[in-house]
Design a protein around this motif. Sequence first.
Motif, PDB file in Angstrom:
ATOM      1  N   LYS A 163       0.832  -1.206   0.000  1.00  0.00           N
ATOM      2  CA  LYS A 163       0.000   0.000   0.000  1.00  0.00           C
ATOM      3  C   LYS A 163       0.869   1.260   0.000  1.00  0.00           C
ATOM      4  N   ILE A 164       1.964   1.191   0.749  1.00  0.00           N
ATOM      5  CA  ILE A 164       2.870   2.344   0.798  1.00  0.00           C
ATOM      6  C   ILE A 164       3.488   2.595  -0.572  1.00  0.00           C
ATOM      7  N   LEU A 165       3.949   1.517  -1.206  1.00  0.00           N
ATOM      8  CA  LEU A 165       4.548   1.656  -2.535  1.00  0.00           C
ATOM      9  C   LEU A 165       3.525   2.179  -3.545  1.00  0.00           C
ATOM     10  N   GLN A 166       2.287   1.702  -3.413  1.00  0.00           N
ATOM     11  CA  GLN A 166       1.235   2.177  -4.307  1.00  0.00           C
ATOM     12  C   GLN A 166       0.971   3.663  -4.083  1.00  0.00           C
ATOM     13  N   HIS A 167       1.001   4.044  -2.803  1.00  0.00           N
ATOM     14  CA  HIS A 167       0.802   5.457  -2.461  1.00  0.00           C
ATOM     15  C   HIS A 167       1.899   6.321  -3.092  1.00  0.00           C
ATOM     16  N   ILE A 168       3.130   5.848  -2.997  1.00  0.00           N
ATOM     17  CA  ILE A 168       4.256   6.587  -3.580  1.00  0.00           C
ATOM     18  C   ILE A 168       4.120   6.663  -5.099  1.00  0.00           C
ATOM     19  N   ASP A 169       3.702   5.561  -5.716  1.00  0.00           N
ATOM     20  CA  ASP A 169       3.497   5.565  -7.171  1.00  0.00           C
ATOM     21  C   ASP A 169       2.433   6.587  -7.569  1.00  0.00           C
ATOM     22  N   ASP A 170       1.341   6.623  -6.801  1.00  0.00           N
ATOM     23  CA  ASP A 170       0.271   7.586  -7.085  1.00  0.00           C
ATOM     24  C   ASP A 170       0.786   9.018  -6.958  1.00  0.00           C
ATOM     25  N   LEU A 171       1.593   9.237  -5.925  1.00  0.00           N
ATOM     26  CA  LEU A 171       2.148  10.576  -5.719  1.00  0.00           C
ATOM     27  C   LEU A 171       3.075  10.974  -6.865  1.00  0.00           C
ATOM     28  N   MET A 172       3.878  10.030  -7.333  1.00  0.00           N
ATOM     29  CA  MET A 172       4.806  10.337  -8.420  1.00  0.00           C
ATOM     30  C   MET A 172       4.064  10.606  -9.726  1.00  0.00           C
ATOM     31  N   ARG A 173       2.937   9.923  -9.925  1.00  0.00           N
ATOM     32  CA  ARG A 173       2.130  10.212 -11.116  1.00  0.00           C
ATOM     33  C   ARG A 173       1.571  11.640 -11.046  1.00  0.00           C
ATOM     34  N   GLU A 174       1.131  12.004  -9.847  1.00  0.00           N
ATOM     35  CA  GLU A 174       0.644  13.374  -9.655  1.00  0.00           C
ATOM     36  C   GLU A 174       1.779  14.374  -9.870  1.00  0.00           C
ATOM     37  N   GLU A 176       4.347  14.115 -11.819  1.00  0.00           N
ATOM     38  CA  GLU A 176       4.636  14.268 -13.246  1.00  0.00           C
ATOM     39  C   GLU A 176       3.473  14.934 -13.985  1.00  0.00           C
ATOM     40  N   LYS A 177       2.253  14.507 -13.665  1.00  0.00           N
ATOM     41  CA  LYS A 177       1.073  15.023 -14.359  1.00  0.00           C
ATOM     42  C   LYS A 177       0.898  16.527 -14.145  1.00  0.00           C
ATOM     43  N   ASP A 178       1.051  16.968 -12.894  1.00  0.00           N
ATOM     44  CA  ASP A 178       0.840  18.385 -12.567  1.00  0.00           C
ATOM     45  C   ASP A 178       2.131  19.199 -12.613  1.00  0.00           C
ATOM     46  N   LYS A 179       3.194  18.567 -13.101  1.00  0.00           N
ATOM     47  CA  LYS A 179       4.490  19.246 -13.247  1.00  0.00           C
ATOM     48  C   LYS A 179       4.935  19.905 -11.932  1.00  0.00           C
ATOM     49  N   LEU A 180       4.825  19.133 -10.864  1.00  0.00           N
ATOM     50  CA  LEU A 180       5.206  19.665  -9.553  1.00  0.00           C
ATOM     51  C   LEU A 180       6.712  19.838  -9.414  1.00  0.00           C
ATOM     52  N   ILE A 184       8.660  21.663  -6.464  1.00  0.00           N
ATOM     53  CA  ILE A 184       9.133  20.767  -5.405  1.00  0.00           C
ATOM     54  C   ILE A 184      10.452  20.112  -5.802  1.00  0.00           C
ATOM     55  N   ASP A 185      11.384  20.050  -4.857  1.00  0.00           N
ATOM     56  CA  ASP A 185      12.628  19.298  -5.031  1.00  0.00           C
ATOM     57  C   ASP A 185      12.537  18.007  -4.232  1.00  0.00           C
ATOM     58  N   ILE A 186      13.080  16.927  -4.791  1.00  0.00           N
ATOM     59  CA  ILE A 186      13.157  15.651  -4.072  1.00  0.00           C
ATOM     60  C   ILE A 186      14.633  15.335  -3.878  1.00  0.00           C
ATOM     61  N   PHE A 187      15.055  15.212  -2.622  1.00  0.00           N
ATOM     62  CA  PHE A 187      16.457  14.991  -2.306  1.00  0.00           C
ATOM     63  C   PHE A 187      16.706  13.537  -1.917  1.00  0.00           C
ATOM     64  N   ARG A 188      17.746  12.965  -2.516  1.00  0.00           N
ATOM     65  CA  ARG A 188      18.151  11.583  -2.227  1.00  0.00           C
ATOM     66  C   ARG A 188      17.013  10.597  -2.436  1.00  0.00           C
ATOM     67  N   LYS A 208      -2.200  26.015  -5.456  1.00  0.00           N
ATOM     68  CA  LYS A 208      -0.998  25.268  -5.838  1.00  0.00           C
ATOM     69  C   LYS A 208      -0.083  25.070  -4.631  1.00  0.00           C
ATOM     70  N   ARG A 209       0.045  26.095  -3.803  1.00  0.00           N
ATOM     71  CA  ARG A 209       0.861  25.962  -2.591  1.00  0.00           C
ATOM     72  C   ARG A 209       0.283  24.887  -1.674  1.00  0.00           C
ATOM     73  N   LYS A 210      -1.039  24.885  -1.528  1.00  0.00           N
ATOM     74  CA  LYS A 210      -1.692  23.891  -0.682  1.00  0.00           C
ATOM     75  C   LYS A 210      -1.448  22.486  -1.221  1.00  0.00           C
ATOM     76  N   GLN A 211      -1.545  22.338  -2.544  1.00  0.00           N
ATOM     77  CA  GLN A 211      -1.299  21.037  -3.161  1.00  0.00           C
ATOM     78  C   GLN A 211       0.138  20.582  -2.920  1.00  0.00           C
ATOM     79  N   CYS A 212       1.077  21.503  -3.085  1.00  0.00           N
ATOM     80  CA  CYS A 212       2.494  21.161  -2.923  1.00  0.00           C
ATOM     81  C   CYS A 212       2.830  20.810  -1.472  1.00  0.00           C
TER      82      CYS A 212
END
Length: 238
Positions: A163-174, A176-180, A184-188, A208-212
Amino acid sequence: MEEDKVYAELKKLRSLLAKVVGTQDLPKRAQFSREAIKKAASEFRKLQTERGEWISESDISKVIRSAGYRPGKFIIEKFGFTNYFKRGKQYFFNRKDLVALNKELKTRKINLETYMKLEVDQEKFQKYLRELKQGKKKRPRFKLPENLENIESQPYNHSPKEKILQHIDDLMREYEKDKLVEFIDIFRGSHAMMKSIYYFDRYLEPAKRKQCDKWCFEFNYAQEALAEIKKIRSEIIY
């Protein structure tokens, strides 16, 4: 006599040294006291600072352009920077060593200001998690029975890893889709943080700030949960 000549030379040398140190007007016993030498060293450092050999903390950004605000203590603690001195509340750093540090940071592609913000953000999030686990500290208003003991549960072996991995996958799709990536920076690969440019923050749409902010929190939470699974001792092979 030869001894008189040597003594005269030593006396002359002492006089010249006193002039260099700047204590020639003091009594002979005080010319080379600890206080006098300390004062002379301070004046010498002041002269070096005026010549640009020492950089004040407020001017570090002139050498390390990505330094940000008051980076002195951070540089000392995180990088083990030792060639500095402190006068009052102000730190002074050796220019040559700052130049060398700046070169190393550039080689490793490290933006000092961003790194400082990342450390603060990670500590803030870890503090939040610690407070969740510990709860608010209050004075105990209870008393347990003396014979109450040995009531425990077995370790939780049904890990929600999928479920955690699925959650992360969903977040990563968001992401890419919303060009976050623009916000947002992702470190390491495990910690997300909002990009921060002071002069532009007020122009970011509130939605947008709330979403981020929400995205960063959920991503960091999921990554911490994933890391926690690795700590759990279980017979299940993940």
